[in-house]
Design a protein around this motif. Structure first.
Motif, short mmCIF file in Angstrom:
data_model
loop_
_atom_site.label_atom_id
_atom_site.label_comp_id
_atom_site.label_asym_id
_atom_site.label_seq_id
_atom_site.Cartn_x
_atom_site.Cartn_y
_atom_site.Cartn_z
N VAL A 130 2.35 -18.22 -12.76
CA VAL A 130 1.52 -17.14 -13.31
C VAL A 130 0.35 -17.71 -14.10
O VAL A 130 -0.81 -17.32 -13.90
CB VAL A 130 2.37 -16.21 -14.20
CG1 VAL A 130 1.47 -15.25 -14.97
CG2 VAL A 130 3.37 -15.42 -13.37
N LEU A 131 0.62 -18.62 -15.02
CA LEU A 131 -0.44 -19.15 -15.88
C LEU A 131 -1.49 -19.90 -15.08
O LEU A 131 -2.70 -19.77 -15.34
CB LEU A 131 0.17 -20.04 -16.97
CG LEU A 131 1.04 -19.28 -18.00
CD1 LEU A 131 1.80 -20.25 -18.89
CD2 LEU A 131 0.19 -18.34 -18.84
N GLU A 132 -1.08 -20.68 -14.11
CA GLU A 132 -2.05 -21.41 -13.30
C GLU A 132 -2.89 -20.46 -12.44
O GLU A 132 -4.09 -20.69 -12.24
CB GLU A 132 -1.35 -22.45 -12.42
CG GLU A 132 -0.73 -23.60 -13.18
CD GLU A 132 -1.77 -24.49 -13.87
OE1 GLU A 132 -2.97 -24.45 -13.50
OE2 GLU A 132 -1.38 -25.24 -14.80
N THR A 133 -2.28 -19.40 -11.95
CA THR A 133 -3.02 -18.44 -11.15
C THR A 133 -4.03 -17.69 -12.00
O THR A 133 -5.18 -17.46 -11.57
CB THR A 133 -2.05 -17.45 -10.47
OG1 THR A 133 -1.11 -18.18 -9.67
CG2 THR A 133 -2.81 -16.48 -9.58
N VAL A 134 -3.64 -17.30 -13.20
CA VAL A 134 -4.58 -16.61 -14.10
C VAL A 134 -5.76 -17.52 -14.44
O VAL A 134 -6.91 -17.08 -14.52
CB VAL A 134 -3.86 -16.12 -15.37
CG1 VAL A 134 -4.84 -15.58 -16.39
CG2 VAL A 134 -2.83 -15.05 -15.00
N LYS A 163 -2.05 -23.78 -25.05
CA LYS A 163 -2.69 -23.19 -26.24
C LYS A 163 -4.15 -23.61 -26.39
O LYS A 163 -4.94 -22.88 -27.01
CB LYS A 163 -1.92 -23.54 -27.50
CG LYS A 163 -1.87 -25.02 -27.85
CD LYS A 163 -0.99 -25.25 -29.07
CE LYS A 163 -0.81 -26.73 -29.39
NZ LYS A 163 -2.05 -27.41 -29.73
N ASP A 164 -4.53 -24.76 -25.84
CA ASP A 164 -5.92 -25.21 -25.98
C ASP A 164 -6.79 -24.84 -24.78
O ASP A 164 -7.98 -25.16 -24.75
CB ASP A 164 -5.95 -26.74 -26.17
CG ASP A 164 -5.29 -27.16 -27.47
OD1 ASP A 164 -5.43 -26.43 -28.47
OD2 ASP A 164 -4.63 -28.22 -27.48
N ASP A 165 -6.22 -24.14 -23.82
CA ASP A 165 -7.01 -23.71 -22.67
C ASP A 165 -7.85 -22.50 -23.07
O ASP A 165 -7.31 -21.52 -23.60
CB ASP A 165 -6.08 -23.34 -21.51
CG ASP A 165 -6.83 -23.15 -20.20
OD1 ASP A 165 -7.70 -22.26 -20.14
OD2 ASP A 165 -6.58 -23.90 -19.25
N PRO A 166 -9.16 -22.54 -22.84
CA PRO A 166 -10.01 -21.43 -23.29
C PRO A 166 -9.64 -20.08 -22.68
O PRO A 166 -9.90 -19.04 -23.30
CB PRO A 166 -11.42 -21.86 -22.87
CG PRO A 166 -11.24 -22.99 -21.91
CD PRO A 166 -9.96 -23.64 -22.26
N ILE A 167 -9.04 -20.08 -21.50
CA ILE A 167 -8.63 -18.81 -20.89
C ILE A 167 -7.61 -18.09 -21.76
O ILE A 167 -7.59 -16.86 -21.84
CB ILE A 167 -8.05 -19.05 -19.47
CG1 ILE A 167 -9.15 -19.49 -18.51
CG2 ILE A 167 -7.33 -17.81 -18.94
CD1 ILE A 167 -10.14 -18.40 -18.14
N PHE A 168 -6.75 -18.85 -22.44
CA PHE A 168 -5.66 -18.26 -23.21
C PHE A 168 -5.86 -18.39 -24.72
O PHE A 168 -4.93 -18.12 -25.49
CB PHE A 168 -4.33 -18.91 -22.82
CG PHE A 168 -4.02 -18.79 -21.35
CD1 PHE A 168 -3.73 -17.56 -20.79
CD2 PHE A 168 -4.03 -19.90 -20.52
CE1 PHE A 168 -3.45 -17.44 -19.44
CE2 PHE A 168 -3.75 -19.80 -19.17
CZ PHE A 168 -3.46 -18.55 -18.62
N ALA A 169 -7.06 -18.77 -25.15
CA ALA A 169 -7.28 -19.07 -26.56
C ALA A 169 -6.97 -17.88 -27.47
O ALA A 169 -6.51 -18.06 -28.60
CB ALA A 169 -8.73 -19.51 -26.77
N ASN A 170 -7.22 -16.66 -27.00
CA ASN A 170 -7.01 -15.48 -27.84
C ASN A 170 -5.88 -14.59 -27.36
O ASN A 170 -5.75 -13.45 -27.80
CB ASN A 170 -8.32 -14.67 -27.90
CG ASN A 170 -9.46 -15.46 -28.50
OD1 ASN A 170 -9.33 -16.03 -29.58
ND2 ASN A 170 -10.58 -15.52 -27.80
N SER A 171 -5.04 -15.11 -26.47
CA SER A 171 -3.97 -14.30 -25.90
C SER A 171 -2.80 -14.14 -26.87
O SER A 171 -2.37 -15.12 -27.48
CB SER A 171 -3.47 -14.92 -24.60
OG SER A 171 -4.49 -15.02 -23.64
#
Length: 272
Positions: A130-134, A163-171
């Motif tokens: 899921v995370l890699e696809t998003v 946690k340091d991936d910008p895609i998920f920074a504010n999730s």
């Protein structure tokens, strides 16, 4: 996060009509539609269990998202992404697939009711898939809502490995807990199996005893909000969630029956 929640990612164990209608699969079907109707963008994921009829449900491969390999233990597992539409709801569902993990016709237990020995690995593959696809979709969710026990590795990965991936920074993570908690072991080496990136055993102390209760407690410890989706949650899980002091929505049967829960959940997302 009031007034800023724009995108909600649903990570489901079950969605009706792909699996039989249950409390979890019904919410998996109706909640994303309801949240989309309340003007939020949504994406919805579930495993592509082998009992799902691809022709009947018009699943098709998404080549541009597939082709990655996910290493679990010392095995490379190809990640295949499929998609289908629920036209009445105007939503798409993404399916995480792998022949070794999801081709079998049963969901979590074999034809004799025996819990699959690799269910823990399947949960790890699902979370990372899921995370890699998003990431490939370049779609940054404000809320990630995990529903069903097989989604419960994801909070750990989001808060530690991604946690340091910008895609998920504010999730923010919302964890719905149901009465589907496995009593069986998720594998003797499950504490090692979940290790990924910078995650160490110290980050997953509960998983020294690798059962469903300790997976749920691990997921809760890396979540930002808890929803009790069933009236009969395991006492040990409910007690632990209470100790965390997180924002929590209690189970309300009338709200579930009437559909009012969608507005409750929507408001809950906005307050995180």
């Amino acid at each position: 996060m009031a007034d800023t929640t724009k995108r909600v990612l649903f990570v489901n164990s079950e969605i009706f009509p792909y699996l039989p209608e249950t409390e979890i699969s019904s919410i998996g079907r109706k909640l994303p539609q309801g949240i989309q109707e309340r003007k939020k963008e949504i994406r919805s994921f579930m495993p592509r269990f082998g009992c799902i009829n691809e022709r009947k449900n018009q699943l098709h491969d998404v080549i541009r998202l597939s082709g990655m390999n996910i290493i679990i233990g010392d095995m490379d597992r190809p990640l295949i992404i499929k998609v289908a539409s629920i036209s009445a709801a105007r939503i798409q569902v993404y399916f995480i697939d792998n022949e070794d993990y999801f081709k079998r016709k049963q969901v979590f237990c074999d034809e004799n009711g025996k819990f699959f020995e690799d269910n823990g690995e399947r949960a790890v593959f699902f979370a990372r898939g899921v995370l890699e696809t998003v990431k490939k979709l370049r779609w940054a969710p404000d809320i990630i809502h995990c529903q069903g026990w097989i989604s419960q590795v994801l909070p750990l990965y989001l808060k530690k490995a991604y946690k340091d991936d910008p895609i998920f920074a504010n999730s923010k993570i919302v964890l719905s807990i149901y009465n589907d908690t496995p009593k069986e072991s998720l594998g003797n080496n499950f504490q090692e199996t979940v290790l990924f990136g910078n995650i160490t055993k110290e980050d997953v102390p509960f998983l020294a005893v690798p059962d469903g209760i300790n997976l749920a407690k691990t997921a809760a410890s890396y979540s930002d909000g808890i929803i009790f989706g069933s009236p009969d949650i395991e006492d040990e899980i409910a007690s632990y969630c209470g100790e965390l002091g997180l924002p929590t929505l209690q189970y309300n049967e009338e709200d579930i029956r009437s559909g009012r829960y969608i507005d409750e959940y929507n408001a809950f997302y906005d307050q995180l």
